[in-house]
Design an enzyme around this catalytic site. Structure first.
Site, short mmCIF file in Angstrom:
data_model
loop_
_atom_site.label_atom_id
_atom_site.label_comp_id
_atom_site.label_asym_id
_atom_site.label_seq_id
_atom_site.Cartn_x
_atom_site.Cartn_y
_atom_site.Cartn_z
N LYS A 52 0.86 -1.18 0.00
CA LYS A 52 0.00 0.00 0.00
C LYS A 52 0.90 1.24 0.00
O LYS A 52 1.96 1.25 0.65
CB LYS A 52 -0.88 -0.03 1.25
N SER A 127 -9.64 1.86 2.87
CA SER A 127 -8.74 2.61 2.01
C SER A 127 -7.72 1.75 1.28
O SER A 127 -7.11 2.23 0.32
CB SER A 127 -8.02 3.67 2.85
N SER A 151 -9.80 -0.51 7.12
CA SER A 151 -9.20 -0.40 5.78
C SER A 151 -8.47 -1.62 5.24
O SER A 151 -8.11 -1.64 4.07
CB SER A 151 -8.26 0.79 5.73
#
Ligand code: GLN
Length: 462
Positions: A52, A127, A151
């Site tokens: 990420k 996210s 997330s």
């Protein structure tokens, strides 16, 4: 590694990857090959992964999905990145996410939305949307994510993959772009609970560089996981015999889509066949997790994001009159709408005169929410099972005129972060009423540092 990078290139419409650099990837692949040739391979050696874009990485840019950090290259690796490199994984690059990890649909990225591989008109969740989409599309078998209020779990559920929000303090936050520091935890997403375990085993552990890292002995995770597996094996045909699964009444009420409820019901019957039994429990402050979280997380974010002033870090406006004007223009240009909303909200609840009414009140709620979980896990059940999201993935753009609709859909995930507990999300079925079938997930929540046990239970179900 080259063919994995080629597949990433062919999947560009998903918009899952933000930064790839073939030279960096191939150098890691050569190092992995050398380890294998030297007989020093571990379970993750040579396995392609991706991070990420909230994990800082030497070489690849780290933007956190923000224009503010569009050209930022870190001089060092996050501890998680360093540990996965030491385990021999090969990074294919950096994955799209909501700006500063704020969002539930990956629509808040400055670099465009990510598409759900099951239906490209649907969101992948957020996210960590790029991470979930990359795993679901088969571009990488595993990826890193961060979970401040869901997330890792929510995108995993919406993309039909597995993921864990580890116990707070189990994984180092050093080198992760901070959102809400008292809530943030890094966790892996992968195809199966077994793969999630292997990834978590590589990244968990004490780190002196993170002041909230828990000083827990090495091997705590594998001991717990191995002991659970041994107990299951000894139990024979009903490996989960006696396991009490707590079902919070508040998690199975009106707001839950029947397709999600049905998928979870089917999973519960499978758990019962394995020997587990259901216990109805109550987490009475479930709804209050939303206001508590959406005060505490923005408050911490407003403080964490103060550093992006165009001087020390971040985008700097080209035209300005004086220093104050430079800072405000840089921040107005660098931050997207949702990030600005959170900063304003956070600054407001921390300001003189409002602090007691909002921030302190939210902290009190946080403690009560944590106590509700403790009471259930101490007196009534061994693990808690519930939905991750009230419904399967929605369409891209569907909530664009009402940001609060997404905040409300975080209802089942936020409490876990407020309480610092571990939670594993695994797929359990599909919503078949949509244009294309969309995955549905569920989560298993345990007490602090029972991450290994949760993963062993999830693996047995899978
Ligand atoms: N959807 C939540 C938020 O926007 C959670 C995000 C996260 O876990 N990083 O804050």
């Amino acid at each position: 590694a080259q063919s994995a990078l080629d597949a990433v290139g062919r999947s560009a419409t998903l918009n899952a990857f933000l930064h790839v650099d073939a030279e960096l990837t191939l150098a890691q692949a050569r190092a992995a090959d050398a380890r294998i040739a030297a007989g020093q391979a571990g379970p993750l050696t040579g396995v392609p992964i991706a991070h990420k874009d909230t994990f800082v990485t030497q070489g690849w840019r780290t933007t956190a999905g923000s224009r503010m950090l569009a050209n930022y290259v870190s001089p060092f690796d996050a501890t998680v990145v360093e540990k996965l490199l030491a385990a021999g994984t090969v990074s294919l690059g950096k994955l799209n996410c909501d700006e500063f990890a704020m969002g539930s649909a990956n629509e808040n990225s400055a670099f465009g939305p990510v598409r759900n591989p099951w239906d490209q008109e649907a969101v992948p969740g957020g996210s960590s949307g790029g991470s979930a989409a990359a795993v679901a599309a088969g571009l990488v078998p595993a990826a890193t994510g961060t979970d401040t209020g869901g997330s890792v779990r929510q995108p995993a559920a919406l993309c039909g993959v597995s993921g864990i929000k580890p116990t707070y303090g189990a994984v180092s936050r050093f080198g992760i772009i901070a959102y809400g520091s008292s809530l943030d935890q890094a966790g892996p997403l992968a195809r199966s609970a077994r793969d999630v375990y292997l990834m978590l085993d590589a990244i968990a552990g004490f780190d002196a560089k993170d002041a909230t890292s828990h000083d827990i002995p090495d091997g705590w995770l594998s001991r717990d996981y191995d002991a659970s597996q041994a107990a299951q094996a000894a139990a024979g045909v009903r490996p989960l015999e006696g396991l009490r699964i707590g079902l919070p009444r508040e998690y199975f009420s009106d707001g839950l889509d029947p397709q999600v409820a049905n998928a979870i019901e089917a999973a519960l019957r499978d758990f019962e066949a394995l020997g587990a039994r259901r216990v109805e429990i109550s987490l009475p402050r479930t709804e209050l997790a939303i206001p508590a979280y959406y005060v505490i997380a923005p408050a911490e974010a407003s403080s964490n994001l103060a550093r992006y002033d165009g001087v020390r870090y971040g985008h700097r406006a080209e035209q300005f009159t004086d220093l104050n004007d430079m800072i405000s223009r840089s921040r107005a240009e660098g931050f997207g709408t949702e990030t600005q909303r959170r900063i304003l909200l956070g600054t407001y609840v921390l300001s003189h005169g409002y602090y007691d009414a909002y921030y302190l009140q939210a902290q009190r709620l946080r403690r009560l929410i944590a106590e509700d979980f403790q009471k259930a896990l101490r007196e009534e059940c061994d693990v808690i099972l519930g939905p991750v999201s009230p419904q399967a993935a929605r369409r891209i753009g569907e909530n664009s005129d009402d940001p609060r609709a997404d905040w409300l859909s975080d209802i089942y995930t936020l409490g876990v972060n407020l309480a610092g507990l571990p939670s594993v999300a695994i797929p359990c079925g599909f919503d078949t009423t949509r244009a294309k079938p969309l995955p549905v997930g569920m989560q298993l929540i345990g007490n602090h540092f029972q991450d290994g046990r949760l993963l062993a239970i999830a693996e047995r179900y899978q």
